[in-house]
Design an enzyme around this catalytic site. Structure first.
Site, PDB file in Angstrom:
ATOM      1  N   TYR A   1       0.867  -1.265   0.040  1.00 11.17           N
ATOM      2  CA  TYR A   1       0.215   0.042   0.175  1.00 11.17           C
ATOM      3  C   TYR A   1       0.885   1.244  -0.009  1.00 11.17           C
ATOM      4  O   TYR A   1       1.800   1.242   0.781  1.00 11.17           O
ATOM      5  CB  TYR A   1      -0.714  -0.016   1.370  1.00 11.17           C
TER       6      TYR A   1
ATOM      7  N   ASP B   1       9.027   2.902  -0.771  1.00  9.53           N
ATOM      8  CA  ASP B   1       8.133   3.378   0.199  1.00  9.53           C
ATOM      9  C   ASP B   1       8.441   2.984   1.662  1.00  9.53           C
ATOM     10  O   ASP B   1       8.067   1.808   1.994  1.00  9.53           O
ATOM     11  CB  ASP B   1       6.747   2.911  -0.161  1.00  9.53           C
TER      12      ASP B   1
ATOM     13  N   LYS C   1       4.499   8.896   9.043  1.00 10.18           N
ATOM     14  CA  LYS C   1       4.765   8.290  10.176  1.00 10.18           C
ATOM     15  C   LYS C   1       5.622   8.665  11.206  1.00 10.18           C
ATOM     16  O   LYS C   1       5.700   9.864  11.602  1.00 10.18           O
ATOM     17  CB  LYS C   1       4.642   6.753  10.210  1.00 10.18           C
TER      18      LYS C   1
END
Ligand code: KE4
Length: 430
Positions: free
Chosen positions: A147, A242, A270
């Site tokens: 994702y 990523d 994050k």
């Protein structure tokens, strides 16, 4: 099914169900994969969170990764509070963004220059636009189960065979967009090579979560990341890591340090914001020179580089770099996983765990999966029951078998003991 949500949580859930789709600000929080109602959380400190009914939980979501120092870390709170008193933001250059930018480059030398965004989605979306412009090609290759946020190009999965066009994963994503996204199984280098061959000269970038965390925790097979590097070089495509989830979590230098594979671009989120809205993308200087206002690739953002968010990210990373802090979290993570597995084995319940740095994963299966198909074949219904039983025993796990668990510096012996006690009792009631 969790009955943990108390009366006040249920009352709030009724209000938010009326206000927001699914009653949440992000889909996974609605507990659709595990059933039951989510507890509504009013405060968090260290390893613990407290809901509006006063129920306390050991938290293994950690705001989906950012809270690696623990909730309301005193150093971070002190710095953010002081910064807020000097203003919440000015939409101008600030010493705070310079300070965080320099620290990120020091920790990940492949990131020669970078641009801050306000989410991982925005970071990945912008990195893709940059790759397409820099390489002059439209297609992107990603992996099933990985994702990269909710930009249209990434909400697409393989059509029949990954060598054909992608098909939209979500209504609202135009076929025309999906067809430029190729999707192959994670850990399958042969499929990567075949897809790049079949689309020779058309693929701008290969996007990968170097350690997959969105289908549960699935590490790269030995040689997989090195193989991606070689394949990208052979086909003139950029390799984009990523590291929104893995950055500063699987290793202080991210997965690229852990596996010693250098991507062309890296995406962050994050932990880089320490719990406040921050994303970033960066890499080789000549690539970043394409980004406006130096180059023509447009990307912008009102709150990009917000000084308060920069401060939270900076002090989170500085706290994480203190001698011994990261290694202690990694040791806690490994020990927790070993003990969770041992308890299940004693009870004759097929359950496996994985730990990589401060990231953990758990499946009800005989062996840990290596890709999405294998992850889907695990006992998802058993996880569903386990999640509710753990919540009722004061352990707040990600509400999906396809998420990773996030351990932090505040998970002390008492918190870990609480998790293990709940685990043993939950398994007896599965
Ligand atoms: P955000 O836009 O949510 O900041 O980042 C998107 C993203 C990009 N790349 C990776 C590897 C990610 O894991 C994420 C976001 N992760 C999910 C949890 N699996 C965030 C939780 C949510 O969507 O609410």
């Amino acid at each position: 099914m969790s009955e943990a949500a108390g009366p006040r949580s249920r009352a709030f859930n009724r209000v938010t169900a009326d206000l927001f789709p699914g009653g949440v600000s992000s889909p996974v929080r609605a507990f659709k994969s595990v059933g039951g109602e989510p507890p509504v959380i009013r405060r968090a400190e260290g390893a613990w969170i407290v809901d509006v009914d006063g129920n306390r939980y050991v938290d293994l979501i950690g705001s989906w990764g950012p809270m690696i120092l623990g909730h309301a870390n005193p150093r971070v709170v002190r710095a953010v509070t002081a910064r807020v008193r000097r203003g919440l933001g000015t939409g101008t250059p600030s010493p705070d963004e310079a300070r965080l930018g320099r620290l990120v480059r020091e920790m990940l030398p492949s990131v020669e220059r970078l641009r801050f965004t306000v989410s991982g989605t925005e970071a990945c979306m912008s990195a893709l636009r940059l790759a397409r412009a820099a390489v002059g090609r439209d297609k992107v290759l990603k992996f099933e189960g990985c994702y990269h946020g909710h930009a249209d190009a990434f909400l697409s999965s393989a059509g029949s065979g990954a060598l054909t066009f992608g098909t939209p994963d979500s209504p609202g994503v135009p076929e025309a967009v999906a067809r430029d996204t190729l999707t192959v199984p994670f850990n399958d280098l042969a499929a990567v090579e075949a897809a790049l061959e079949a689309n020779a000269g058309q693929v701008a970038a290969v996007f990968v979560e170097p350690v997959a965390g969105n289908m549960g925790l699935i590490p790269p097979k030995p040689g997989f990341l090195e193989g991606l590097r070689t394949a990208c070089d052979a086909h003139g495509a950029l390799l984009v890591f990523d590291e929104v989830m893995t950055g500063f979590r699987v290793h202080l230098g991210g997965a690229q340090a852990l596996y010693d594979v250098r991507p062309d671009l890296t995406c962050f989120g994050k932990i880089i914001g320490g719990g406040l809205p921050v994303g970033a993308y960066g890499g080789r200087s000549e690539l970043m020179a394409h980004i406006a206002p130096e180059g023509g690739v447009y990307q912008a953002g009102t709150l990009a580089g917000n000084p308060v968010a920069m401060t939270a990210g900076y002090h989170t990373l500085k706290g994480l770099r203190e001698p011994g802090v990261f290694d202690a979290i990694a040791e806690t993570t490994a020990a927790l996983c070993t003990r969770l597995e041992a308890v299940a084995q004693e009870k004759g319940i097929p359950m496996v765990t994985r730990a990589i740095g401060a990231m953990a994963g758990l499946w009800f299966a005989e062996r840990a999966p290596d890709d999405l198909e294998e992850a889907k074949a695990c006992d998802l219904e058993r996880f569903r029951r386990y999640h509710g039983l753990m919540l009722e025993r004061g352990v707040h796990l990600p509400p999906s078998p396809f998420e990773a668990w996030f351990v932090g510096a505040a998970h002390d012996e008492a918190a870990i003991a609480h998790v293990l006690d709940a685990h043993a009792d939950a398994l007896d009631h599965l």
